[in-house]
Design an enzyme around this catalytic site. Structure first.
Site, PDB file in Angstrom:
ATOM      1  CG  ASN A   8     -23.494 -10.575 -12.109  1.00 11.37           C
ATOM      2  OD1 ASN A   8     -23.851 -10.990 -13.204  1.00 11.37           O
ATOM      3  ND2 ASN A   8     -22.611  -9.608 -11.959  1.00 11.37           N
ATOM      4  NE  ARG A  90     -24.785  -6.387 -13.996  1.00 11.05           N
ATOM      5  CZ  ARG A  90     -23.560  -5.908 -14.014  1.00 11.05           C
ATOM      6  NH1 ARG A  90     -22.659  -6.403 -13.212  1.00 11.05           N
ATOM      7  NH2 ARG A  90     -23.247  -4.925 -14.810  1.00 11.05           N
ATOM      8  CG  HIS A 178     -21.450  -0.434 -16.994  1.00 13.88           C
ATOM      9  ND1 HIS A 178     -20.374   0.008 -17.733  1.00 13.88           N
ATOM     10  CD2 HIS A 178     -21.144  -1.714 -16.623  1.00 13.88           C
ATOM     11  CE1 HIS A 178     -19.459  -0.954 -17.811  1.00 13.88           C
ATOM     12  NE2 HIS A 178     -19.913  -2.007 -17.153  1.00 13.88           N
ATOM     13  N   GLY A 209     -15.008  -3.980 -17.781  1.00 12.75           N
ATOM     14  CA  GLY A 209     -15.953  -3.345 -18.704  1.00 12.75           C
ATOM     15  C   GLY A 209     -15.916  -1.859 -18.387  1.00 12.75           C
ATOM     16  NE  ARG A 238     -16.739  -6.461 -22.729  1.00 17.58           N
ATOM     17  CZ  ARG A 238     -17.563  -5.984 -21.820  1.00 17.58           C
ATOM     18  NH1 ARG A 238     -18.505  -5.117 -22.168  1.00 17.58           N
ATOM     19  NH2 ARG A 238     -17.482  -6.359 -20.565  1.00 17.58           N
ATOM     20  N   GLY A 325     -13.294  -0.710 -10.741  1.00 22.51           N
ATOM     21  CA  GLY A 325     -11.928  -1.147 -10.412  1.00 22.51           C
ATOM     22  C   GLY A 325     -10.832  -0.136 -10.678  1.00 22.51           C
ATOM     23  CD  GLU A 376     -22.193  -2.977 -11.203  1.00 17.88           C
ATOM     24  OE1 GLU A 376     -21.138  -3.406 -10.690  1.00 17.88           O
ATOM     25  OE2 GLU A 376     -22.364  -2.929 -12.432  1.00 17.88           O
TER      26      GLU A 376
HETATM   27  P1  ADP Z   1     -15.484  -5.851 -13.716  1.00 19.70           P
HETATM   28  O1  ADP Z   1     -16.493  -5.787 -12.596  1.00 19.70           O
HETATM   29  O2  ADP Z   1     -15.882  -5.125 -14.971  1.00 19.70           O
HETATM   30  O3  ADP Z   1     -14.917  -7.205 -13.979  1.00 19.70           O
HETATM   31  P2  ADP Z   1     -13.845  -4.260 -11.922  1.00 19.70           P
HETATM   32  O4  ADP Z   1     -14.672  -3.051 -11.739  1.00 19.70           O
HETATM   33  O5  ADP Z   1     -13.720  -5.212 -10.775  1.00 19.70           O
HETATM   34  O6  ADP Z   1     -14.207  -5.031 -13.258  1.00 19.70           O
HETATM   35  O7  ADP Z   1     -12.374  -3.782 -12.341  1.00 19.70           O
HETATM   36  C1  ADP Z   1     -11.368  -4.718 -12.587  1.00 19.70           C
HETATM   37  C2  ADP Z   1     -10.186  -3.997 -13.190  1.00 19.70           C
HETATM   38  O8  ADP Z   1      -9.808  -2.890 -12.354  1.00 19.70           O
HETATM   39  C3  ADP Z   1      -8.928  -4.851 -13.263  1.00 19.70           C
HETATM   40  O9  ADP Z   1      -8.896  -5.578 -14.470  1.00 19.70           O
HETATM   41  C4  ADP Z   1      -7.827  -3.825 -13.224  1.00 19.70           C
HETATM   42  O10 ADP Z   1      -7.532  -3.421 -14.554  1.00 19.70           O
HETATM   43  C5  ADP Z   1      -8.435  -2.648 -12.519  1.00 19.70           C
HETATM   44  N1  ADP Z   1      -7.843  -2.408 -11.187  1.00 19.70           N
HETATM   45  C6  ADP Z   1      -8.184  -2.917 -10.001  1.00 19.70           C
HETATM   46  N2  ADP Z   1      -7.387  -2.445  -9.023  1.00 19.70           N
HETATM   47  C7  ADP Z   1      -6.513  -1.595  -9.609  1.00 19.70           C
HETATM   48  C8  ADP Z   1      -5.426  -0.775  -9.151  1.00 19.70           C
HETATM   49  N3  ADP Z   1      -5.086  -0.722  -7.865  1.00 19.70           N
HETATM   50  N4  ADP Z   1      -4.778  -0.053 -10.077  1.00 19.70           N
HETATM   51  C9  ADP Z   1      -5.116  -0.075 -11.375  1.00 19.70           C
HETATM   52  N5  ADP Z   1      -6.117  -0.822 -11.859  1.00 19.70           N
HETATM   53  C10 ADP Z   1      -6.808  -1.558 -11.003  1.00 19.70           C
END
Ligand code: ADP
Length: 406
Positions: A8, A90, A178, A209, A238, A325, A376
């Protein structure tokens, strides 16, 4: 043992995961090179989460994606000398044509270049990684898996903007993104709750995202992303849905340049822009600054609004699934979002929610509420394995990962 490498490639980072092909696919290592061209740092973990490498490089040693690929390739060759069967990538945009993953050769790569204007911030890096391998190892099968494919085949009304048809014909459409995450989560939902998966479901992919997808019988019928990665829900940095008149105002009245507006909407908006503190929900939840609370209120409110629109597209709702996340890790955010789904009959089981159970709805809830971690990379590895199997009739004997990095 043969392996599949999933790549990716972003503008300043290179994420990868190596899978062994045995009885199914087995995770071996997962890593990420960050800060490419600025302060490169490579971190790699084993399947048990153990840190295997954490190395910083000079800016000149890893100045671009190509150099990052070579560093990662060298590490993999040294530590996993087995046979590499294929690389799965990806790729953000498959345009209107690619409804499923595809084996990439020079002709396909040329076609995918045409979609660069549709995703100028992501597509070039995705394709650069494919090109590096194609140049060095043309014999190595490479598969492109698209974030858009899962949403193809929707109704024409869902794919359109209300602007003259000639723009639709040349590709100005609501594509959605997504898709690999939705495909994976929909598959898991089928495994854990087959009847529910056959109904009307919203999946909320809430990470840095963020988007939501309405699925009917497991297929995407509507989603919050449109033409680009800016639409729909507010995200880490964003803006999400915004009146196009605001963009015109910024350009004409504020005299901002196109690149300044792009920077504002992609990198300085969303939770970061609203709070003025951070894009990270963890930081905002821990803050007692009212701006942090306001940014989170806005996020929750917009998720509720869009859930209403998606439920309307489905003609009702049977289940709501949290992933990514925020969706997977934050019981507090799930609770706040579910409250706004109360009018759809959603009722949370507080205990199951705080323990991050798979099913978090209370017995009296009219809709099922689920937490399903996305994957993913595994989805890409599966597609890659399927495609090389169907093209060659069997898993190829394999070649070693970029043996000759040149
Ligand atoms: P991406 O793949 O789009 O970069 P992720 O799916 O890994 O993002 O999500 C990252 C985001 O998830 C972090 O910026 C944070 O805001 C949120 N996050 C991760 N763990 C926690 C948690 N325990 N509590 C609240 N938010 C969380």
């Amino acid at each position: 043992m043969d392996t599949i490498l999933v790549v990716n490639a972003g503008s300043s980072s290179l994420k990868f995961e190596l899978f062994a092909i045995g009885e199914g696919l087995h995770k071996r290592v997962k890593g990420q090179m960050d800060g490419i061209g600025t302060s490169p740092r490579l971190r790699i973990k084993g399947s048990d989460g153990q840190l295997l490498a954490d190395t910083c490089y000079s800016q000149s040693d890893v100045s671009n994606a190509q150099a990052a690929m070579h560093v990662v390739g060298a590490w993999l060759r040294e530590t996993h000398p087995g046979k590499l069967a294929a690389v799965g990538h990806r790729v953000v945009h498959g345009g209107p044509d690619y409804m499923r993953p595809v084996m990439v050769d020079r002709d396909v790569l040329e076609q995918l270049e045409r979609y660069v204007p549709l995703a100028p911030l992501h597509q070039p890096s995705n394709l650069a990684a494919i090109r590096v391998i194609l140049e060095r190892r043309p014999d190595l099968p490479q598969v492109a898996c698209f974030d858009t494919s899962f949403h193809r085949g929707r109704s024409l009304v869902a794919d359109h903007y209300a602007i003259p048809e000639r723009f639709f014909v040349e590709g100005v459409r609501r594509y959605g993104l997504h898709g690999l995450s939705y495909e994976y989560v929909a598959g898991r939902l089928r495994e854990v709750a087959r009847d529910v998966a056959a109904g009307r479901v919203i999946i909320a992919h809430l990470g840095n995202g963020a988007s939501m997808c309405a699925l009917s019988k497991g297929r995407s019928v509507e989603t919050t992303f449109g033409f680009s990665a800016l639409d729909g829900l507010p995200m880490g940095t964003r803006c999400g849905q915004i009146d196009p008149g605001v963009i015109l105002y910024l350009l004409t009245e504020k005299g901002m340049s196109v690149s300044q507006v792009q920077e504002l909407l992609y990198h300085d908006s969303g939770l970061k822009g609203l709070s003025g503190i951070s894009n990270d929900v963890r930081v905002l939840l821990a803050s007692d600054d009212p701006c942090a609370a306001f940014a989170l209120d806005y996020f929750v409110y917009r998720i509720g609004l869009h859930a209403g629109a998606l439920a309307a597209a489905l003609g009702g709702l049977d289940a709501f699934v949290f992933t990514a996340g925020i969706g997977e890790n934050s019981a507090e955010m799930r609770a706040r979002i579910t409250k706004n789904l109360g009018w759809l009959g959603a009722r949370l089981d507080l205990g199951r929610n705080s323990n991050h159970h798979l099913c978090i709805s209370a017995p009296e809830s009219r809709i099922g509420l689920y937490v399903i971690p996305t994957d993913e990379e595994l989805m890409i590895a599966r597609h890659t394995l399927d495609l090389i199997g169907s093209v060659t009739g069997s898993i190829p004997s394999g070649v070693t990962w970029m043996q000759d990095p040149g």
